[in-house]
Motif scaffolding. Structure first.
Motif, short mmCIF file in Angstrom:
data_model
loop_
_atom_site.label_atom_id
_atom_site.label_comp_id
_atom_site.label_asym_id
_atom_site.label_seq_id
_atom_site.Cartn_x
_atom_site.Cartn_y
_atom_site.Cartn_z
N PRO A 32 0.83 -1.20 0.00
CA PRO A 32 0.00 0.00 0.00
C PRO A 32 0.87 1.26 0.00
CG PRO A 32 -0.19 -1.19 2.09
CD PRO A 32 0.70 -1.99 1.21
N ALA A 33 0.64 2.12 -0.96
CA ALA A 33 1.47 3.30 -1.17
C ALA A 33 1.39 4.30 -0.02
CB ALA A 33 1.07 3.99 -2.47
N HIS A 34 0.24 4.37 0.65
CA HIS A 34 0.05 5.41 1.67
C HIS A 34 -0.07 4.86 3.09
CE1 HIS A 34 -0.26 8.38 -1.45
NE2 HIS A 34 -1.14 7.63 -2.07
N ALA A 35 0.16 3.57 3.27
CA ALA A 35 0.09 2.99 4.61
C ALA A 35 1.35 3.37 5.39
CB ALA A 35 -0.01 1.47 4.52
N ASP A 36 1.18 3.65 6.66
CA ASP A 36 2.30 4.01 7.52
C ASP A 36 3.21 2.79 7.68
OD1 ASP A 36 3.68 4.23 10.29
OD2 ASP A 36 2.93 6.26 9.91
N LEU A 37 4.48 2.98 7.34
CA LEU A 37 5.45 1.89 7.39
C LEU A 37 5.61 1.31 8.79
CD1 LEU A 37 8.18 3.54 5.16
CD2 LEU A 37 6.80 1.55 4.54
N PHE A 38 5.47 2.14 9.78
CA PHE A 38 5.73 1.72 11.15
C PHE A 38 4.46 1.25 11.86
CE2 PHE A 38 8.64 4.95 9.65
CZ PHE A 38 9.81 4.22 9.65
N GLU A 70 10.69 11.41 8.59
CA GLU A 70 9.45 12.02 8.09
C GLU A 70 8.80 11.21 6.97
OE1 GLU A 70 7.86 14.80 9.27
OE2 GLU A 70 9.32 14.67 10.90
N ALA A 71 9.55 10.41 6.26
CA ALA A 71 9.03 9.63 5.14
C ALA A 71 8.42 8.34 5.68
CB ALA A 71 10.15 9.33 4.14
N ARG A 72 7.16 8.40 6.03
CA ARG A 72 6.52 7.28 6.73
C ARG A 72 5.70 6.35 5.84
NH1 ARG A 72 6.82 7.69 12.24
NH2 ARG A 72 5.07 6.25 12.41
N THR A 73 5.71 6.57 4.53
CA THR A 73 4.97 5.70 3.62
C THR A 73 5.88 5.30 2.46
OG1 THR A 73 4.17 7.49 2.20
CG2 THR A 73 2.80 6.94 4.13
N VAL A 74 5.46 4.29 1.71
CA VAL A 74 6.22 3.88 0.53
C VAL A 74 6.35 5.06 -0.43
CG1 VAL A 74 6.22 2.39 -1.50
CG2 VAL A 74 5.67 1.42 0.73
N ASN A 75 5.25 5.74 -0.69
CA ASN A 75 5.30 6.88 -1.62
C ASN A 75 6.25 7.97 -1.13
OD1 ASN A 75 3.61 5.75 -3.47
ND2 ASN A 75 1.98 7.24 -3.25
N ALA A 76 6.24 8.23 0.17
CA ALA A 76 7.12 9.25 0.71
C ALA A 76 8.59 8.84 0.58
CB ALA A 76 6.78 9.54 2.17
N LEU A 77 8.88 7.57 0.79
CA LEU A 77 10.25 7.09 0.61
C LEU A 77 10.69 7.18 -0.84
CD1 LEU A 77 10.72 3.87 2.78
CD2 LEU A 77 11.87 6.07 3.02
N VAL A 78 9.78 6.81 -1.74
CA VAL A 78 10.09 6.90 -3.17
C VAL A 78 10.39 8.35 -3.55
CG1 VAL A 78 9.12 6.67 -5.50
CG2 VAL A 78 8.83 4.82 -3.82
N ALA A 79 9.56 9.28 -3.10
CA ALA A 79 9.77 10.69 -3.41
C ALA A 79 11.10 11.19 -2.84
CB ALA A 79 8.61 11.53 -2.88
N LEU A 80 11.41 10.78 -1.63
CA LEU A 80 12.66 11.18 -0.99
C LEU A 80 13.85 10.67 -1.79
CD1 LEU A 80 14.35 12.33 1.34
CD2 LEU A 80 13.89 10.21 2.60
#
Length: 101
Positions: A32-38, A70-80
């Motif tokens: 899931p792209a927007h699920a919190d990784l933690f 701060e990058a807590r989702t898959v999408n956020a990690l990808v963007a970072l």
């Protein structure tokens, strides 16, 4: 010189593969792209450190600790990661390393 869009898709596939390994998911594309990784995906603090080092080593980037937190989702990690890799796509900086490595 690489096409940034193609490189971004490649980065996404690699980030997803690294996260999938840690959460033991068989299909990285199904994460899931927007699920919190933690909180949602169950990545613990020790696993988060493995994730950080794996991303840096496998993708050849240096990720600032604060940005990683701060990058807590898959999408956020990808963007970072894509943002950190962008200078190389434009023919700029080569692989950066963390201080002390």
């Amino acid at each position: 010189m690489h096409n940034p869009e193609t490189a971004a898709r490649r980065a996404e596939a690699r980030v997803r593969a690294i996260v999938a390994r840690l959460v033991r998911a068989e299909h990285p594309e199904a994460l899931p792209a927007h699920a919190d990784l933690f909180m949602t995906m169950g990545i613990s603090l020790p696993a988060a450190l493995v994730l950080l080092v794996s991303l840096e080593d496998e993708l050849g980037v240096s990720i600032p600790d604060g940005a990683f937190i701060e990058a807590r989702t898959v999408n956020a990690l990808v963007a970072l990661v894509a943002g950190l890799m962008a200078p190389r796509w434009r023919g700029g900086a080569s692989r950066a390393t963390r201080p002390g490595r």
